[in-house]
Design an enzyme around this catalytic site. Structure first.
Site, PDB file in Angstrom:
ATOM      1  N   TYR A   5     -48.802 -79.413  37.470  1.00  0.00           N
ATOM      2  CA  TYR A   5     -49.365 -79.543  36.174  1.00  0.00           C
ATOM      3  C   TYR A   5     -48.420 -80.257  35.381  1.00  0.00           C
ATOM      4  CZ  TYR A   5     -53.551 -76.686  37.197  1.00  0.00           C
ATOM      5  OH  TYR A   5     -54.802 -76.475  37.555  1.00  0.00           O
TER       6      TYR A   5
ATOM      7  N   ASP B  70     -60.595 -76.964  34.147  1.00  0.00           N
ATOM      8  CA  ASP B  70     -61.372 -76.865  33.222  1.00  0.00           C
ATOM      9  C   ASP B  70     -62.003 -78.072  32.309  1.00  0.00           C
ATOM     10  OD1 ASP B  70     -60.740 -73.947  33.082  1.00  0.00           O
ATOM     11  OD2 ASP B  70     -59.057 -74.117  31.738  1.00  0.00           O
TER      12      ASP B  70
END
Length: 290
Positions: A111, A51
């Site tokens: 992540y 994003d």
């Protein structure tokens, strides 16, 4: 011939990985640099979307090229990095089998999300200043256990995705304290990281006059430890999934919900039932395995 590129990027200046019509993206920057270097249009496929503002270290992308490249691998990466913007660096280039796909062949992605509990000007672009007075990390780690395994994670999925299923398998999820590298360096050689926050400040004016009772990054009333990261790995991730998970588990840490709430969300909750998404600037895609 198909080639894999391993790269890292600071996402602050980009709308994300994927090309957008009127905004700068990592994919567009990489394709532009490759096309300029190879003197013809080159299309690049990435390991997945990130994003706006999200960073990556160890990101994988591939491109196809007929025949041999005009440069050796080391020269290729050197020349490519000279063209790329300063926010993007290519670490390596390697030929791979033609059926190996940067996105669809990935078996595991990892992540890391960073938070700090007090103001730190050196981390403002890469960590979330999460200044809630109380965060129960023991409860947060208990909540993480409900993420493990194969589940429908649609409660943490941003609407508008193009995925065919919301099933994901999460392999690990946990919160852990850490000491940022800039603080370790300033603490001095050979100082265990766990003692950094309590070591007295070597100042001729005295630590109490300048900084209270400790180093300048240990402010009065700051919870200890002050720096934490969240690590999660899975076979795949949904759009906005990690940030939604972080925001929800923070609510558990604040005492707004029990750890079991995460299991209840996964069992039958919607995106509106879960917590708000954490800010994107503190999220890193840091590993892709094939």
């Amino acid at each position: 011939m198909r080639y894999f590129l391993c790269l890292s990027y600071d996402g602050s200046a980009f709308c994300g990985w994927q090309i957008q019509p009127s905004s700068p993206s990592v994919q567009a920057s990489l394709e532009g640099a490759l096309s300029r270097l190879l003197n013809r249009p080159v299309s690049v496929t990435g390991a997945g979307r990130t994003d706006t503002g999200v960073h990556a270290a160890g990101y994988i992308a591939h491109f196809d090229w007929d025949g041999d490249l005009p440069f050796e691998a080391s020269d290729f990466t050197y020349k490519l990095n000279a063209i790329l913007p300063r926010e993007v660096v290519v670490h390596s280039l390697a030929p791979v089998a033609g059926d190996l796909h940067a996105r669809f062949s990935a078996r595991r992605r990892e992540y890391t999300y960073f938070i700090h509990r007090q103001k730190d000007p050196f981390l403002r672009n890469y960590s979330w200043l999460c200044g809630y007075p109380v965060l129960d990390f023991e409860a947060m780690n208990e909540a993480c256990q409900y993420l493990l395994g194969t589940h429908d994670f649609s409660c943490f999925e941003k609407t508008g995705g193009d995925n065919k299923t919301s099933l994901c398998t999460v392999y690990e999820a946990f919160w852990k304290p850490y000491i940022p590298s800039h603080l370790q360096v300033m603490a001095g050689e050979g100082v265990p990281s766990e003692t950094v926050a309590s070591r007295p400040l070597p100042s001729p004016m005295g630590p109490s006059l300048l900084y209270g009772r400790g180093w300048p990054w240990v402010s009065e009333g700051t919870p200890s430890p002050a720096y934490w990261y969240f690590r999660v790995s899975a076979d795949r991730f949904l759009r906005n999934m990690v940030r939604a998970i972080v925001g929800s588990i923070i609510e558990v840490g604040r005492g707004k919900h029990r750890p079991e709430w995460i299991a209840e969300l996964i069992e039958g909750g919607s995106r509106g039932d879960a917590g708000e998404s954490a800010p994107g600037h503190a999220l890193f895609l840091n590993k892709v395995e094939y």
